[in-house]
Design a protein around this motif. Sequence first.
Motif, PDB file in Angstrom:
ATOM      1  N   VAL A 230       0.860  -1.195   0.000  1.00 27.92           N
ATOM      2  CA  VAL A 230       0.000   0.000   0.000  1.00 27.92           C
ATOM      3  C   VAL A 230       0.894   1.241   0.000  1.00 27.92           C
ATOM      4  CG1 VAL A 230      -2.000  -1.032   1.115  1.00 27.92           C
ATOM      5  CG2 VAL A 230      -0.165  -0.098   2.528  1.00 27.92           C
ATOM      6  N   PHE A 231       0.309   2.386  -0.366  1.00 24.89           N
ATOM      7  CA  PHE A 231       1.059   3.638  -0.390  1.00 24.89           C
ATOM      8  C   PHE A 231       0.661   4.410   0.864  1.00 24.89           C
ATOM      9  CE2 PHE A 231       1.636   8.039  -2.270  1.00 24.89           C
ATOM     10  CZ  PHE A 231       3.016   7.989  -2.165  1.00 24.89           C
ATOM     11  N   ALA A 232       1.486   4.287   1.906  1.00 27.83           N
ATOM     12  CA  ALA A 232       1.045   4.799   3.206  1.00 27.83           C
ATOM     13  C   ALA A 232       2.228   5.180   4.086  1.00 27.83           C
ATOM     14  CB  ALA A 232       0.223   3.724   3.896  1.00 27.83           C
ATOM     15  N   ASP A 233       1.906   5.875   5.190  1.00 28.90           N
ATOM     16  CA  ASP A 233       2.901   6.208   6.207  1.00 28.90           C
ATOM     17  C   ASP A 233       2.948   5.024   7.184  1.00 28.90           C
ATOM     18  OD1 ASP A 233       4.073   7.095   8.627  1.00 28.90           O
ATOM     19  OD2 ASP A 233       3.643   9.181   8.109  1.00 28.90           O
ATOM     20  N   ARG A 234       4.080   4.295   7.192  1.00 33.97           N
ATOM     21  CA  ARG A 234       4.163   3.038   7.933  1.00 33.97           C
ATOM     22  C   ARG A 234       3.861   3.231   9.425  1.00 33.97           C
ATOM     23  NH1 ARG A 234       7.228  -1.049  10.195  1.00 33.97           N
ATOM     24  NH2 ARG A 234       7.077  -3.000   9.045  1.00 33.97           N
ATOM     25  N   GLU A 235       4.442   4.251  10.017  1.00 33.45           N
ATOM     26  CA  GLU A 235       4.262   4.461  11.461  1.00 33.45           C
ATOM     27  C   GLU A 235       2.801   4.740  11.796  1.00 33.45           C
ATOM     28  OE1 GLU A 235       6.287   3.768  13.887  1.00 33.45           O
ATOM     29  OE2 GLU A 235       7.486   3.095  12.197  1.00 33.45           O
ATOM     30  N   ARG A 236       2.162   5.516  10.924  1.00 33.31           N
ATOM     31  CA  ARG A 236       0.760   5.876  11.162  1.00 33.31           C
ATOM     32  C   ARG A 236      -0.157   4.658  11.015  1.00 33.31           C
ATOM     33  NH1 ARG A 236      -0.073  10.066  14.310  1.00 33.31           N
ATOM     34  NH2 ARG A 236       1.098  11.877  13.685  1.00 33.31           N
ATOM     35  N   ILE A 237       0.130   3.803  10.042  1.00 34.06           N
ATOM     36  CA  ILE A 237      -0.720   2.618   9.851  1.00 34.06           C
ATOM     37  C   ILE A 237      -0.480   1.630  11.004  1.00 34.06           C
ATOM     38  CG2 ILE A 237      -1.278   0.697   8.279  1.00 34.06           C
ATOM     39  CD1 ILE A 237      -2.177   3.607   7.479  1.00 34.06           C
ATOM     40  N   HIS A 238       0.754   1.624  11.484  1.00 35.21           N
ATOM     41  CA  HIS A 238       1.087   0.827  12.672  1.00 35.21           C
ATOM     42  C   HIS A 238       0.177   1.282  13.829  1.00 35.21           C
ATOM     43  CE1 HIS A 238       3.305  -0.308  16.264  1.00 35.21           C
ATOM     44  NE2 HIS A 238       4.054  -1.126  15.541  1.00 35.21           N
ATOM     45  N   GLN A 239       0.055   2.600  13.978  1.00 34.19           N
ATOM     46  CA  GLN A 239      -0.770   3.176  15.047  1.00 34.19           C
ATOM     47  C   GLN A 239      -2.251   2.783  14.898  1.00 34.19           C
ATOM     48  OE1 GLN A 239      -0.788   7.445  14.739  1.00 34.19           O
ATOM     49  NE2 GLN A 239      -1.128   7.746  16.923  1.00 34.19           N
ATOM     50  N   VAL A 240      -2.763   2.828  13.655  1.00 31.19           N
ATOM     51  CA  VAL A 240      -4.171   2.462  13.413  1.00 31.19           C
ATOM     52  C   VAL A 240      -4.390   0.996  13.782  1.00 31.19           C
ATOM     53  CG1 VAL A 240      -5.936   2.152  11.623  1.00 31.19           C
ATOM     54  CG2 VAL A 240      -4.472   4.171  11.583  1.00 31.19           C
ATOM     55  N   LEU A 241      -3.493   0.129  13.286  1.00 28.33           N
ATOM     56  CA  LEU A 241      -3.638  -1.308  13.566  1.00 28.33           C
ATOM     57  C   LEU A 241      -3.555  -1.567  15.071  1.00 28.33           C
ATOM     58  CD1 LEU A 241      -1.550  -3.004  10.758  1.00 28.33           C
ATOM     59  CD2 LEU A 241      -3.913  -3.556  11.367  1.00 28.33           C
ATOM     60  N   PHE A 242      -2.623  -0.875  15.727  1.00 29.82           N
ATOM     61  CA  PHE A 242      -2.456  -1.082  17.166  1.00 29.82           C
ATOM     62  C   PHE A 242      -3.738  -0.683  17.898  1.00 29.82           C
ATOM     63  CE2 PHE A 242      -1.298  -0.393  21.499  1.00 29.82           C
ATOM     64  CZ  PHE A 242      -0.335  -1.356  21.768  1.00 29.82           C
ATOM     65  N   ASN A 243      -4.294   0.487  17.557  1.00 30.76           N
ATOM     66  CA  ASN A 243      -5.512   0.955  18.231  1.00 30.76           C
ATOM     67  C   ASN A 243      -6.665  -0.027  18.025  1.00 30.76           C
ATOM     68  OD1 ASN A 243      -4.163   3.188  19.053  1.00 30.76           O
ATOM     69  ND2 ASN A 243      -5.245   4.648  17.749  1.00 30.76           N
ATOM     70  N   LEU A 244      -6.823  -0.519  16.778  1.00 32.11           N
ATOM     71  CA  LEU A 244      -7.944  -1.429  16.502  1.00 32.11           C
ATOM     72  C   LEU A 244      -7.754  -2.764  17.228  1.00 32.11           C
ATOM     73  CD1 LEU A 244      -8.636  -0.879  12.685  1.00 32.11           C
ATOM     74  CD2 LEU A 244      -9.794   0.138  14.635  1.00 32.11           C
ATOM     75  N   LEU A 245      -6.504  -3.278  17.201  1.00 33.54           N
ATOM     76  CA  LEU A 245      -6.252  -4.567  17.860  1.00 33.54           C
ATOM     77  C   LEU A 245      -6.362  -4.447  19.383  1.00 33.54           C
ATOM     78  CD1 LEU A 245      -3.443  -5.885  15.567  1.00 33.54           C
ATOM     79  CD2 LEU A 245      -5.510  -7.126  16.167  1.00 33.54           C
ATOM     80  N   ASP A 246      -5.889  -3.323  19.893  1.00 38.82           N
ATOM     81  CA  ASP A 246      -5.966  -3.108  21.340  1.00 38.82           C
ATOM     82  C   ASP A 246      -7.436  -3.113  21.787  1.00 38.82           C
ATOM     83  OD1 ASP A 246      -4.821  -2.229  23.909  1.00 38.82           O
ATOM     84  OD2 ASP A 246      -5.946  -0.396  23.503  1.00 38.82           O
ATOM     85  N   ASN A 247      -8.297  -2.412  21.031  1.00 35.68           N
ATOM     86  CA  ASN A 247      -9.732  -2.416  21.348  1.00 35.68           C
ATOM     87  C   ASN A 247     -10.289  -3.829  21.256  1.00 35.68           C
ATOM     88  OD1 ASN A 247      -9.838   0.310  21.638  1.00 35.68           O
ATOM     89  ND2 ASN A 247     -10.793   0.741  19.675  1.00 35.68           N
TER      90      ASN A 247
END
Length: 353
Positions: A230-247
């Motif tokens: 994907v064409f994305a900011d790796r750190e930011r997508i890491h943050q999104v995945l972390f937030n969703l998985l944490d929930n």
Amino acid sequence: MTFLQRLPTIRAKLGSVIVFAVGMTIALVYLILGVGFHVFAIEEHWWELLLAGALGAGIALLIARWVARGMTQPLRDMAQAARRMETGDYGARVRTTSVDEVGQLAQAFNRMSAELDQLERLRRDLVANVSHELKTPISALRAHLENLLDGVERPDPETLQVMLAQSDRLGRLVDQLLDLSRLESGDVPLQREQVALAPLVSEVLSEIEVARADRGVSLERRLAEDLPPVFADRERIHQVLFNLLDNAVRFTPDGGSVTVSAERHDGAVDVHVADTGSGIAPEHLPRLFERFYRVDPARSKKEGGTGIGLAIARSVVEAHGGRIWAESSPGQGSVFTFELPVALAAAPIRREP
Ligand SMILES: Nc1ncnc2c1ncn2[C@@H]1O[C@H](COP(=O)(O)OP(=O)(O)OP(=O)(O)O)[C@@H](O)[C@H]1O
Ligand SMILES: [Mg+2]
């Protein structure tokens, strides 16, 4: 709706008013002259002709003025509403039924003031929420400090641990708020590059496993074989995945499972985080991504949640031009999905350090 209000442009309205005024003048002059010639033989009284003309023009002008007033009333209303807005009153609306340019302007004005009204309400809610969220840990810290000073509590490791947890919570809340405000104002530009999702998902899953080691929830990964980068900011997508998985792990009871899956969908990749947890009632779904929104505030708070994780996730995904949404029904678990654009071949590739 009057005849004039039905006309679609100001030019048509002005044209009709002028034709009406000139026609009225001619008709009056003609009438007075016609009646005067035959009945009173006024050819010798030229000044009466002049009087008839002036009277006709005067009446026509009065009628034109009355009609034009209706055309410009929305403009005056808008000026008045704008003055009320200057003082912070965003509830003012302009009433109009005309469809011409002034009517369109009035409608645009009403839309703008409704938007400002909504923004102002959000701003007030935000200030109230932030103050409330900051107040809780500050009050708790203050209570412990007072107890320590009064000698009611002893500075033993347990008390200090509780105080440390409260100050951590305070710090985390401030960090999250700063992050969200930077994301929303676009102050931190995205560092976009080609990102392979498989290693990123594995990385976040291991972090969650460590962070939530006390929970008996199994974590699974099901990524399509041919998943493009994907064409994305790796750190930011890491943050999104972390937030969703944490929930997902937090809201799933022991014995349940959380699965991350992803597949290509036209020019985008859809990433899903599914859990077998408590689920979310339909009335909460549209508000989940708002700041500070929690389905069960008491429960989230007890677990340290402030209701900002999903707002950050939405800001990040939308900054990438994607969407994020949730599907769920109570007792059936939830699925959170976000989409990211597929990287073009020419997109920069991340160089691992
Ligand atoms: N997987 C899920 N299952 C059930 N409810 C969820 C799930 N994910 C989020 N929610 C609900 O949505 C709310 C908002 O989530 P969000 O991540 O924004 O806040 P939080 O987890 O409470 O706090 P924070 O993420 O800021 O620490 C949660 O409080 C919870 O009520
Ligand atoms: Mg969260």
